[in-house]
Design a protein around this motif. Sequence first.
Motif, PDB file in Angstrom:
ATOM      1  N   TYR A 176      36.378  -4.422 -46.360  1.00 57.00           N
ATOM      2  CA  TYR A 176      35.015  -4.012 -46.033  1.00 57.00           C
ATOM      3  C   TYR A 176      34.762  -3.960 -44.525  1.00 57.00           C
ATOM      4  CZ  TYR A 176      32.226  -3.512 -50.274  1.00 57.00           C
ATOM      5  OH  TYR A 176      31.662  -3.034 -51.430  1.00 57.00           O
ATOM      6  N   ARG A 177      35.579  -4.668 -43.761  1.00 58.03           N
ATOM      7  CA  ARG A 177      35.320  -4.715 -42.317  1.00 58.03           C
ATOM      8  C   ARG A 177      35.529  -3.353 -41.670  1.00 58.03           C
ATOM      9  NH1 ARG A 177      37.629 -10.010 -39.454  1.00 58.03           N
ATOM     10  NH2 ARG A 177      36.157  -9.279 -37.900  1.00 58.03           N
ATOM     11  N   ARG A 178      36.300  -2.467 -42.335  1.00 55.82           N
ATOM     12  CA  ARG A 178      36.482  -1.118 -41.818  1.00 55.82           C
ATOM     13  C   ARG A 178      35.146  -0.393 -41.742  1.00 55.82           C
ATOM     14  NH1 ARG A 178      39.813   0.594 -38.659  1.00 55.82           N
ATOM     15  NH2 ARG A 178      41.407  -0.542 -39.807  1.00 55.82           N
ATOM     16  N   LEU A 179      34.186  -0.815 -42.546  1.00 57.33           N
ATOM     17  CA  LEU A 179      32.880  -0.166 -42.548  1.00 57.33           C
ATOM     18  C   LEU A 179      32.145  -0.340 -41.223  1.00 57.33           C
ATOM     19  CD1 LEU A 179      31.703  -1.081 -46.137  1.00 57.33           C
ATOM     20  CD2 LEU A 179      32.041   1.220 -45.262  1.00 57.33           C
ATOM     21  N   ARG A 180      32.468  -1.414 -40.503  1.00 56.04           N
ATOM     22  CA  ARG A 180      31.808  -1.616 -39.211  1.00 56.04           C
ATOM     23  C   ARG A 180      32.086  -0.440 -38.281  1.00 56.04           C
ATOM     24  NH1 ARG A 180      32.997  -8.057 -37.923  1.00 56.04           N
ATOM     25  NH2 ARG A 180      32.230  -8.873 -39.911  1.00 56.04           N
ATOM     26  N   THR A 181      33.338   0.004 -38.302  1.00 59.91           N
ATOM     27  CA  THR A 181      33.702   1.155 -37.468  1.00 59.91           C
ATOM     28  C   THR A 181      33.030   2.418 -37.982  1.00 59.91           C
ATOM     29  OG1 THR A 181      35.843   0.135 -37.020  1.00 59.91           O
ATOM     30  CG2 THR A 181      35.632   2.484 -36.556  1.00 59.91           C
ATOM     31  N   MET A 182      33.030   2.610 -39.285  1.00 58.59           N
ATOM     32  CA  MET A 182      32.432   3.806 -39.878  1.00 58.59           C
ATOM     33  C   MET A 182      30.936   3.874 -39.584  1.00 58.59           C
ATOM     34  SD  MET A 182      32.709   5.130 -43.812  1.00 58.59           S
ATOM     35  CE  MET A 182      32.017   6.711 -44.317  1.00 58.59           C
ATOM     36  N   LEU A 183      30.266   2.716 -39.655  1.00 53.50           N
ATOM     37  CA  LEU A 183      28.835   2.685 -39.369  1.00 53.50           C
ATOM     38  C   LEU A 183      28.539   3.132 -37.942  1.00 53.50           C
ATOM     39  CD1 LEU A 183      27.900  -0.689 -41.090  1.00 53.50           C
ATOM     40  CD2 LEU A 183      26.989   1.556 -41.705  1.00 53.50           C
ATOM     41  N   ALA A 184      29.371   2.675 -37.017  1.00 58.06           N
ATOM     42  CA  ALA A 184      29.158   3.018 -35.604  1.00 58.06           C
ATOM     43  C   ALA A 184      29.461   4.486 -35.326  1.00 58.06           C
ATOM     44  CB  ALA A 184      30.026   2.135 -34.724  1.00 58.06           C
ATOM     45  N   ASP A 185      30.346   5.104 -36.151  1.00 60.24           N
ATOM     46  CA  ASP A 185      30.781   6.479 -35.891  1.00 60.24           C
ATOM     47  C   ASP A 185      29.974   7.530 -36.629  1.00 60.24           C
ATOM     48  OD1 ASP A 185      32.713   5.447 -34.257  1.00 60.24           O
ATOM     49  OD2 ASP A 185      34.355   5.639 -35.713  1.00 60.24           O
ATOM     50  N   LEU A 186      29.040   7.120 -37.487  1.00 57.97           N
ATOM     51  CA  LEU A 186      28.257   8.102 -38.234  1.00 57.97           C
ATOM     52  C   LEU A 186      27.394   8.938 -37.285  1.00 57.97           C
ATOM     53  CD1 LEU A 186      26.923   6.127 -41.336  1.00 57.97           C
ATOM     54  CD2 LEU A 186      28.552   8.021 -41.366  1.00 57.97           C
ATOM     55  N   PRO A 187      27.233  10.226 -37.557  1.00 58.69           N
ATOM     56  CA  PRO A 187      26.355  11.058 -36.723  1.00 58.69           C
ATOM     57  C   PRO A 187      24.917  10.563 -36.779  1.00 58.69           C
ATOM     58  CG  PRO A 187      27.745  12.418 -38.161  1.00 58.69           C
ATOM     59  CD  PRO A 187      27.910  11.004 -38.617  1.00 58.69           C
ATOM     60  N   ASP A 188      24.158  10.889 -35.756  1.00 56.75           N
ATOM     61  CA  ASP A 188      22.742  10.525 -35.730  1.00 56.75           C
ATOM     62  C   ASP A 188      22.024  11.099 -36.942  1.00 56.75           C
ATOM     63  OD1 ASP A 188      23.262   9.301 -33.362  1.00 56.75           O
ATOM     64  OD2 ASP A 188      22.313  10.830 -32.092  1.00 56.75           O
ATOM     65  N   GLY A 189      21.105  10.325 -37.474  1.00 58.66           N
ATOM     66  CA  GLY A 189      20.268  10.835 -38.549  1.00 58.66           C
ATOM     67  C   GLY A 189      20.855  10.709 -39.938  1.00 58.66           C
ATOM     68  N   VAL A 190      22.043  10.111 -40.068  1.00 56.80           N
ATOM     69  CA  VAL A 190      22.605   9.896 -41.397  1.00 56.80           C
ATOM     70  C   VAL A 190      22.093   8.552 -41.913  1.00 56.80           C
ATOM     71  CG1 VAL A 190      24.702   9.539 -42.761  1.00 56.80           C
ATOM     72  CG2 VAL A 190      24.667  11.255 -40.938  1.00 56.80           C
ATOM     73  N   PRO A 191      21.321   8.560 -42.984  1.00 55.49           N
ATOM     74  CA  PRO A 191      20.782   7.288 -43.491  1.00 55.49           C
ATOM     75  C   PRO A 191      21.878   6.419 -44.106  1.00 55.49           C
ATOM     76  CG  PRO A 191      20.224   9.095 -44.970  1.00 55.49           C
ATOM     77  CD  PRO A 191      20.872   9.722 -43.769  1.00 55.49           C
ATOM     78  N   VAL A 192      21.669   5.118 -44.033  1.00 55.05           N
ATOM     79  CA  VAL A 192      22.618   4.148 -44.588  1.00 55.05           C
ATOM     80  C   VAL A 192      21.841   3.154 -45.433  1.00 55.05           C
ATOM     81  CG1 VAL A 192      24.310   2.350 -44.083  1.00 55.05           C
ATOM     82  CG2 VAL A 192      24.170   4.380 -42.614  1.00 55.05           C
ATOM     83  N   LEU A 193      22.355   2.893 -46.626  1.00 60.00           N
ATOM     84  CA  LEU A 193      21.747   1.901 -47.507  1.00 60.00           C
ATOM     85  C   LEU A 193      22.780   0.844 -47.842  1.00 60.00           C
ATOM     86  CD1 LEU A 193      19.505   0.878 -49.457  1.00 60.00           C
ATOM     87  CD2 LEU A 193      20.516   2.371 -51.207  1.00 60.00           C
ATOM     88  N   ALA A 194      22.448  -0.414 -47.623  1.00 54.20           N
ATOM     89  CA  ALA A 194      23.296  -1.532 -48.037  1.00 54.20           C
ATOM     90  C   ALA A 194      22.549  -2.314 -49.113  1.00 54.20           C
ATOM     91  CB  ALA A 194      23.613  -2.434 -46.848  1.00 54.20           C
ATOM     92  N   THR A 195      23.256  -2.672 -50.183  1.00 55.66           N
ATOM     93  CA  THR A 195      22.611  -3.375 -51.287  1.00 55.66           C
ATOM     94  C   THR A 195      23.409  -4.597 -51.701  1.00 55.66           C
ATOM     95  OG1 THR A 195      23.760  -2.176 -53.068  1.00 55.66           O
ATOM     96  CG2 THR A 195      21.765  -1.173 -52.184  1.00 55.66           C
ATOM     97  N   THR A 196      22.724  -5.638 -52.112  1.00 58.29           N
ATOM     98  CA  THR A 196      23.368  -6.831 -52.656  1.00 58.29           C
ATOM     99  C   THR A 196      22.330  -7.657 -53.407  1.00 58.29           C
ATOM    100  OG1 THR A 196      24.639  -8.837 -52.155  1.00 58.29           O
ATOM    101  CG2 THR A 196      22.994  -8.169 -50.545  1.00 58.29           C
TER     102      THR A 196
END
Length: 725
Positions: A176-196
């Motif tokens: 899951y830690r790979r997501l940290r990089t993906m989150l930082a690299d997403l283009p502006d304006g792309v919404p992100v939802l995290a759930t738990t």
Amino acid sequence: MEHTSDASPRDLRTAADAVLARLVGDESGTARLREDQWRAIEALVADRRRALVVQRTGWGKSAVYFVATSLLRARGAGPTVIVSPLLALMRNQVDAAARAGIRARTINSSNTEEWESVHEEVAAGEVDVLLVSPERLNNPDFRDQVLPKLAAATGMLVVDEAHCISDWGHDFRPDYRRLRTMLADLPDGVPVLATTATANARVTADVAEQLGTGAGGDALVLRGPLDRESLALGVLRLPDAAHRLAWLADHLAELPGSGIVYTLTVAAAEEVTAYLRQCGHEVASYTGRTEDADRRQAEEDLLANRVKALVATSALGMGFDKPDLGFVVHFGSPSSPIAYYQQVGRAGRGVRHAEVLLLPGAEDEAIWQYFASVAFPPEEQVRRTLDVLAHADRPLSLPALEPLVELRRTRLETMLKVLDVDGAVRRVKGGWTSTGMPWSYDAERYAWVARQREAEQQAMREYASAAGCRMEFLRRQLDDEEAAPCGRCDNCAGPRFDAKVSAGVLDAARGELGRPGVDVEPRRMWPTGLPAAGVPLKGRIPASEQSSPGRALGRLSDIGWGNRLRPLFATGAPDGPVPDDVFDAVVRVMADWARGPGGWASGEADAPSRPAGVVTVPSCGRPELVGSLGRRIAEVGRMPLLGSLVYTPESPDRLSRTNSAQRVLGLHQALAVPPELAGELASAGGPVLLVDDLTDSGWTLAVAARLLRGAGAEGVFPLVLAAQG
């Protein structure tokens, strides 16, 4: 990406409710989103924000991302990417998405044959939702070729079970830690939802901080109360494993609907399943060893109520979606109240009342200790691995690394994934390489995580013995500020179950758990990489050097003989002669083995010869136990005690048990057949019983068998007290 926002909030809400109605199969169209669901959807669709939703299981987190996906796709957005570790949930969600007209596909370890066609469908715009398992994020091809394109084209990123991102979460996963990089690299304006459903205050803050790394700034956090009004929690303390097994057999039919019986180990799941079936209950086993096709069948059978229960390990995880699940019973206590809350949350999502019952076991603490032992390695072992990779002239695979470092493969792989995200190593085709980047060992963080695990274990002890409200206790563990007495648990409303079990069922359970003997399969292939370490062993072990299948009295993870054997092998346990009750059981194992299929007393034409003698394996920690076991077996079996293998003078001080290659490397240097034993073997004229106290990886028995066969033994039958695992 072009963003259109011409719809008014009222129009957007109307469209969102219409998607929800399709999703839940409401033909009347009267279904309405909860206010927090709508707040999350509005933030994602209208404001293109990042949001963290921490809500109880059954609240409707999946509705948020499916409704948001439908609205975003209608506005021309790319596909939603959902990262989820739960194969069962993936299958449920593909079906749920279809009801809402949303085309969903998955990429995970169980559908490799579909990956290419899925990629083509995504590229053609034919996929609305792509569910990806987290291990894909660390696959070199996916990471380097697919992920950048996906990140550039995605319309929304969803991180399911988001507590896995956090080092502080109860179920932290390096992938899951790979997501940290993906989150930082997403283009502006792309919404992100995290759930738990299971994040305390610290984990919530950590995940929210990681989400807030994008251009949108701080993430919206929606955290609701965690009470589950349908769940009636209880704890029932029973004297031993036989009573727990008998209680299940007596009372399973009385539990409402169908449900899940969780166990802590695979062995326990198999034992419980076998006994309940003998008692006439329709149950199925679901563990990490269950084949994927059998898992699917078990899931379908439970969904259709064709079975009363799945007897499952945590392999079933949080991702099984059955709204009318009527009960969850834990045969043994998980080590974390947060994990426990998550597992019991599978019950009662679509019914007014569900039973949740914990049956603590004597073996629980030993199992907790085992899982705690596979935490992040000490700095010395990490540095050793980095040094090996730094000096390698090519990428090294896990099998190639094993002879060079003292770490078990699963622990080694987990460590490398953490180092990969930290930038110290990189996974490439062919294995792992060093990046040469500086890396620091965060001893403070690892020590804190270890202390947190200990605190969680203590909390589970307190939960099991609590006099107050059990639901309130769990909610406080999750920092739920609205926690209050539930009025439903056994402490609030009185016990709903007593400890009575019928005498006949209890006797049968004792007989089942008291039945000694498990198979010990011989090793048939040497670990890879041994020649590079100076050991001339590779490939398939020749039949002339192998042992025959052996026997153990029990597994240490068993709920039957495991509970009796575990104290003999506990850290600090004194050495001593084999106990009489244990030896009597060993004699039963030998008798059943001899008379059974393929046994030397079976009368079959191709049965092996009767053992001509007994040989023991030298033991540094329990020499009296092994010695007395060997002597008594020889006496009862009326066979000569031929002698013992020995450790050579140049043996290493400590034989590594960390991984297969290291173990064989040490044993190859250490074990030997002394001349007097070689002489006895030559004159014995038959196979031998090879006696040891414990088999873990099986390599001691394999190396010993090779030596004995080479010294003239016609065959080797391993017989040990306990098998690990």
